[in-house]
Every structure is written in C-alpha cells, then in structure tokens.
Design a protein around this motif. Sequence first.
Motif, PDB file in Angstrom:
ATOM      1  N   SER A   1      10.916  29.469  46.969  1.00  0.00           N
ATOM      2  CA  SER A   1      10.271  30.365  46.006  1.00  0.00           C
ATOM      3  C   SER A   1       9.236  29.580  45.221  1.00  0.00           C
ATOM      4  N   GLU A   2       7.987  30.008  45.342  1.00  0.00           N
ATOM      5  CA  GLU A   2       6.913  29.341  44.592  1.00  0.00           C
ATOM      6  C   GLU A   2       7.099  29.541  43.098  1.00  0.00           C
ATOM      7  N   ASP A   3       7.510  30.733  42.703  1.00  0.00           N
ATOM      8  CA  ASP A   3       7.656  31.033  41.282  1.00  0.00           C
ATOM      9  C   ASP A   3       8.791  30.235  40.656  1.00  0.00           C
ATOM     10  N   LYS A   4       9.914  30.087  41.382  1.00  0.00           N
ATOM     11  CA  LYS A   4      11.090  29.406  40.827  1.00  0.00           C
ATOM     12  C   LYS A   4      11.115  27.922  41.146  1.00  0.00           C
ATOM     13  N   GLY A   5      10.235  27.483  42.038  1.00  0.00           N
ATOM     14  CA  GLY A   5      10.115  26.061  42.332  1.00  0.00           C
ATOM     15  C   GLY A   5      11.312  25.448  43.024  1.00  0.00           C
TER      16      GLY A   5
END
Length: 659
Positions: free
Chosen positions: A384-388
Amino acid sequence: MSEQEANGWMDGHERIRNAQVLGRGLKDPVEWLGRMDINRHDFPYASGLIADSFHEWCKKEAALSFTESWNWCVFDYAGKWLAGSGGASAPDSHLWEQIAAVSLQTARECTLQIEENGVETAFFALPVITRSNGEIFALLGCAMPAEQFAKGERNAAEAMAKHFSTCFYRQFEYMFVTDLASVHIHEERENSRRSLLFQIVQRMYDSIDVDAVLTEVIASISAMYPGAELTLYMSQDHRSAHPKVKPLPLQWNQDEVCGKAFKSGRAALRTINADHQLVEIGLPLGGKQGVYGVFHLVIRLPAHQTMDNMDMSFLSMVASTAGTAFENAKLYERSNQLIRELRMSNGLTERLNQSLQLGETFEAAFEGLLEIFEADYCCILHYSEDKGGLEAVLCNHPSLCNEMIEAGRGIGGQVYSLGEPVIVTEYDGSGTRSKLMDFTESQSLIATPLSVGGEVRGAIMLAHRRPHYFSYDNFRLLQALAGQIGLAVGNALLHAEVHRLANRDSLTGLHARHYLDQSIKEMQTCDFCGTLVVVDIDHFKSVNDTYGHQKGDHILKQVSDILRASIRQGDLAARWGGEELALYLPQLNAEQAYIVAERIRQRVQEETSPSVTVSCGIADWDLTDKDRPSADTLFYRADMALYEAKNNGRNKVVVDLKA
C-alpha cells in the motif's frame, strides 16, 4: 564332507536326472533306488561319505563281543588312510600302506602276519566294490590276533565288510533321497513364488491407485515373511496414511542398506549379528523415471537357514514390479491432477477476468487458490503506497486480515523484498518467523512474490497444518498462477488508474464535474441531506494578466489543495470549470457547511502566494423538501448565492435561502 568334496560331488539335479534315465521302465521305486551307484568320477569326492559310513558301521559292530580285540580302518580308492576304529586319526602301523597298495594292485584281499613283542597279529585288507561295475572305491582293513585269524574269524570279518558296503550304500541312498527332497522342496517353493508373484502383479496392475499399490506390496511382503519388520520410506512427494509408510530421511549413514539401495537402485543386504540369523535388506522402489522410495526389512531367519540368492531375486522382482505399478499409478494420478489443475486454472483465469475491480480480483484469487491447493490458510499481501507497507488484503485467519507488515519482516516480507519464492516443509519457528504460521499453528508453507508489470507488488502465502503437505509440483504451480493473478491485478490497477484519470481534473487532481454530478445522484438515494458549495477565486483574470497563466495555474492548485485538506474523507471536491471549484458535503446541512466554507475562505486568504481570496455560494437539500433538487438545481442555487457574494464585495460566503 570337505568344501572341495561338496563342490566336486555330483549336484542333486544332475544325480536326479541320471537316476531318471536309469529308472525309466522300472515301476518299483525300491528297485530303482537299489540300482543307484557311484562311478569312478565320484571316487575322488566320496571320502567324506566313506568315512561317515565307517564311523556309523563301527558303532554297530562294537556290540559284537568277539570283535573287541580287532582294530578296523578304512582307505579310499587310492589307498589313502581315511579313518580308524576307536577314533584313531592316523594308522597304528606302517604296514597298512603296503597292504593297501598290494590289495589295490591285485584287486584282491591282501593278508600279512607279523610278530611283535611276542604277539603275532594278522593284518588284511578287504576291497569294497561298487554295485554295478565291481570297481574298488574303498578298502576295509582289519588287524586281529593271528590265533583268531587261523580259527576262521577271517570269514566273520569278510561278512562284516559286506555289512560295511551295505552301510555305505544306505548313506549314499539317503543322500540321494535328501537331494531329491531338496530339489522337490525347491521346485515347490519356486512354483509357490511364481504363483504368488503372478497374483501380486495381477493385483497391483489391476489398481491404478497409488496407495492401493503400496498397500498391496506391503501386504504381500509381510505375508511372505510374517515375522519381518517392514518399513517403506517414501520421498516427500508422496503422502500416505499407511502406518508402515514413512518419509524418506534426508541423511543416511554410509553402512545403512536403505541408503545404498536408494542411491544405487539395487537391493542391498547386511547381516546384523554373528550367527547370520538376523539380516537387514534394502529394496529400492523404482521405475523407469527414478527411485521413489526404499523398502527396509529386518528378518530373523530360522536356525541353519540363510537368505539365498533366490530369496533376494524374488524380493527384487516384487519390489521392481511394485515400482513399475507405482509409477504407472503415479503417472495416472499426475495426469488426473494436471487435468484438474488445468481446469481449475482456467476457472481461476475466467473468474479473474470477470471483473476489473481490484477487490473482486483479490477475492477471486483468494477463493481459487484455496480450492486448487486444498490449503488450510491463504494470505494475500499487497503493498500500500498510502500506508507505506504490506497489507494483508485477504486472509482467512481473522486476526491477520488487514494486518500491516514491514517489507523484509517475516517470511511474507522477505518474499516481497527478495522477490524469491519459498517452500517450508516443516516449520519449527527456529528460522525466519511468520505470523501466519505462528497464529494458525501450520507446518507447511509455499509462498511466491506477486509481480505486476515486472515489479513486485506483494506476496501470496498458502499454509497447511500438516508437515510435508505441499509438493514441489504445488510449489511450481503457485508460481505459474501468481503470474496470472499478477496480470489480473495489473489490469485492475490500470483500470482503476484510467477510471481515476477519467474522473479527475488533470491540473488540480480534483474530481471532474461529471463524476461529482453522478456521485450526488447516487448519494441522494440513501442520504437524508447534503450540501453543495461552489467556490470561485476572486479576480482570477487579473491574477493571470498580472503574473501569467503559469502562476495562475499554481494559484489554482494551491486553492485545490486547501479544499482537499479542509474536508472529511467521504466528502467530494471537484473542479467545476475554469476558476470555479465545488464541494459536496453529504449528511451536512447549510449551517454546518457554512463553517467549512468559512474555514476554507480564511485559509485561502492566509496561505496562498501570491495571496488571493475566494467567494462561496451554498445550497443544501434534505428529506423535507417537497421536490428533491437535482445536481443541476443545487448548482444553480449555489451559483446564485455565489453571484450575490460577488456583488457584495467578494471574499464572502453566502447561503442560498430556499423559496
């Protein structure tokens, strides 16, 4: 009988064949047996039989009282001294050699009288001849007092010599009958083995089930050797519930017969104890394509019995037949498995292609993998790019669903970071730990990276509670299916990106107007109220004229970022057109929306560079409205309120008053 005599003596099969030729036409078995005889070719090897017959004869003749003072001995066909009465191991007189030589030369009885120490003794040798040809095959010597010899005791000695011949031929006939019985037993045993082998082969080839073949061969060997300890060590590609089937050890000692049999593909035999009564056998279970396992037998043999070559040949034939039957059943099972996997793979591909939604794609992959591999647990990780981090988007263990995992942590994190598949046959937690394996108490695992467009974007993990559950074929199949899943995920991501671009303004990144219109219509079907806020940048034409259009675009982006940062997650921000922006705030009325709009107005005035102001118009709806306004009607009302704010000096927020 010495080893040389045993090797040279006519074997049982040849003697029986000769006896059969001799006995043709004779109906009486006794007469047939009575005509059996030895010939000159047997003489060099008959010494043991002659000596044994002599000792037996001496025991019987010792009961005669008048022979107590007589000394007997026996010579072979060449005059060599063989044995003496009373257990004598050598001649008691040097005269015996001369007497025997003369008797053999003349083919008659030879007598010599001599006086020693005042005692006169008579020495004589009596030829012992064959039944049929009258050839001398032994000499029987006797030493008696000359007085008894003169009185006619010599005749008694000759009669006793005849009895010796009878004893010899009785021993000879017994040996022949023993050979005959041995050959008969051997032939019966071979017939029984051939019959048993035929039955085993028939039963094994009648079955195309792998476990049935193994059960049959184990039962057959156990029936042949009831007291034997039997274990079948199989490679890890085959799992069986049979108690005698165990996994193949990873290492064997150099002297272990199982290791030798498995590596060489040939039967191996080892004697465990010194008396040769306990033997250990290793039999490879193999076919044309390789060795699949090895039978391990520990057999305790009856007294005076050894494991002969015929036993080993028979066991080797049984193992070889079992290996071929096992291989055929395995190939049949593998072909059915390939058909099943192909059918399920096609079904999975079809389900993956039915939807371009990322969530539905993951759901189809999750269900398909559990069905194909019959695994206990499945976990799909996606970065997940948003959650890293790696997110467990799907897992059938509740505590792991939506769990975040750092890249490089645990087995799943390493599969993602290294981009390499992993297979674990027996998890003990001593190496790299895994939450999936720990929480589910699983023992077997296969995992592979999930690549999208050549880039690793996640990992797929399958687990089972049983050790050694997944085969290498499962491992390879998962990697192949991961490619199809990755392609479907890539299509879903591409579709989502195209959909996002189609519904987004390319300059500001806000939603497009048509997306906002459609969303308002959908929300009005389930919400009880909502508010539309139209935001316009004041004197935007002057900003473009003063600073240029590039700077004007920058101002527009700044205002858009402020809008995006000032609303809730479920609120919608869109570019309505030109310098006009719009917000739709579901479940908020006009008074609540006014607070939001006022906060935006203040932030724009304070945070933009160069500083600009905005004017806002607000229009709302709720379930009490007589006619539920459409998106166009809401925009018209909000636009009228915006027009009023513009006419009243700009940098204001105006709420539309419902008629």
